[in-house]
Design a protein around this motif. Structure first.
Motif: not given
Length: 274
Positions: A45-74
């Motif tokens: 809906m939005l791409r008809k009129k606007y520039r859309i910028i989105a990204f997959d946060a680290l560990g999500h979607g197609r972004s890199d997934h760290p092997v070790e999860i830092n349980l205390s990292k905010n």
């Protein structure tokens, strides 16, 4: 596929969709355990009129997934930093709108508005709230809480958080089983880490004040949302001065996908007005 390398050296997937008629830039921020593709109904809906910028946060979607999860990292600080770097890499120097979903994407949107008040034209919060479930432990803890506790989260945990934790920690440990494989922490150290994260989350909630958000804000909640109950949207509406509230019937936490037409119409009207 486009990727950029963040300051830790991880490759993060992003989308930069140029609008057919460029009437401005809109940033999309997904929630925990989601990705930019969650917004496909809104992007169409939005791409008809606007520039859309989105990204997959680290560990999500197609972004890199760290092997070790830092349980205390905010994660919120890292996601904001990565967003800042992405916008710089893409040469974004104009004001932009933000659409954030859930307790992570919505919270990051709120924090960006307060950090860069002169850069944000408007904020749209979808199924969001004021609780920072921004790491694995906090997210699991909150997911395990029954709906009625979430509805009155602050009142309940103020009087019984230790009792709640005693019952929930075994389930948190079960959920973290794969991540804890090979960990050298003792049982006491692990329990202390989990308790510290939960008590820190409660402290942050009590201190959180979004009244510094000055841009026009649209808050959309779902009547059937069991993760971010409509009461959270109502509280945000009270906290954020220049805000408008819409509660959608027959809509849960994934309302942007479940009730795409209704949500898109509200977004379209709000952006047109502001």
């Amino acid at each position: 596929m486009p990727f950029f390398k963040n300051q830790e050296g991880y490759n993060l997937y992003y989308e930069d969709i140029k609008g057919e008629i460029n009437e401005g830039t809109i940033i999309l921020l997904h929630g925990f355990a989601s990705s930019a593709s969650f917004f496909k109904g809104q992007i169409q809906m939005l791409r008809k009129k606007y520039r859309i910028i989105a990204f997959d946060a680290l560990g999500h979607g197609r972004s890199d997934h760290p092997v070790e999860i830092n349980l205390s990292k905010n994660l919120r600080y890292d996601i904001i930093r990565d967003l800042e770097d992405l916008l710089e890499n893409l040469g974004v120097n104009e004001k932009y709108g933000i659409i954030g979903h859930s307790l992570v994407g919505g919270m990051i949107g709120q924090l960006v508005c307060m950090k860069y008040p002169d850069d944000v034209k408007f904020l749209i919060l979808l199924n969001s709230g004021y609780i920072m479930t921004d790491n694995v432990v906090r997210n699991i803890f909150y997911n395990l809480l029954p709906y009625f506790i979430r509805m009155n989260f602050l009142d309940v945990v103020a009087n019984s958080v230790e009792e709640i934790l005693d019952k929930i920690i075994p389930y948190i440990l079960t959920s973290l089983a794969d991540s804890l494989n090979g960990t050298r922490m003792t049982k006491d150290e692990l329990y202390m880490l989990i308790e510290d994260q939960i008590f820190s989350m409660i402290k942050e909630i009590n201190e959180y004040d979004p009244s510094g958000i000055k841009c026009p804000t649209l808050i959309i909640g779902g009547r059937l949302d069991n993760f971010a109950p409509e009461q959270m949207s109502e509280e945000l509406h009270k906290m954020i001065p220049n805000s408008k509230l819409e509660i959608i019937d027959i809509a849960g936490h994934f309302a942007p996908a479940q009730r795409k037409d209704v949500i898109n119409q509200l977004i379209r009207e709000f952006i047109k007005k502001h």
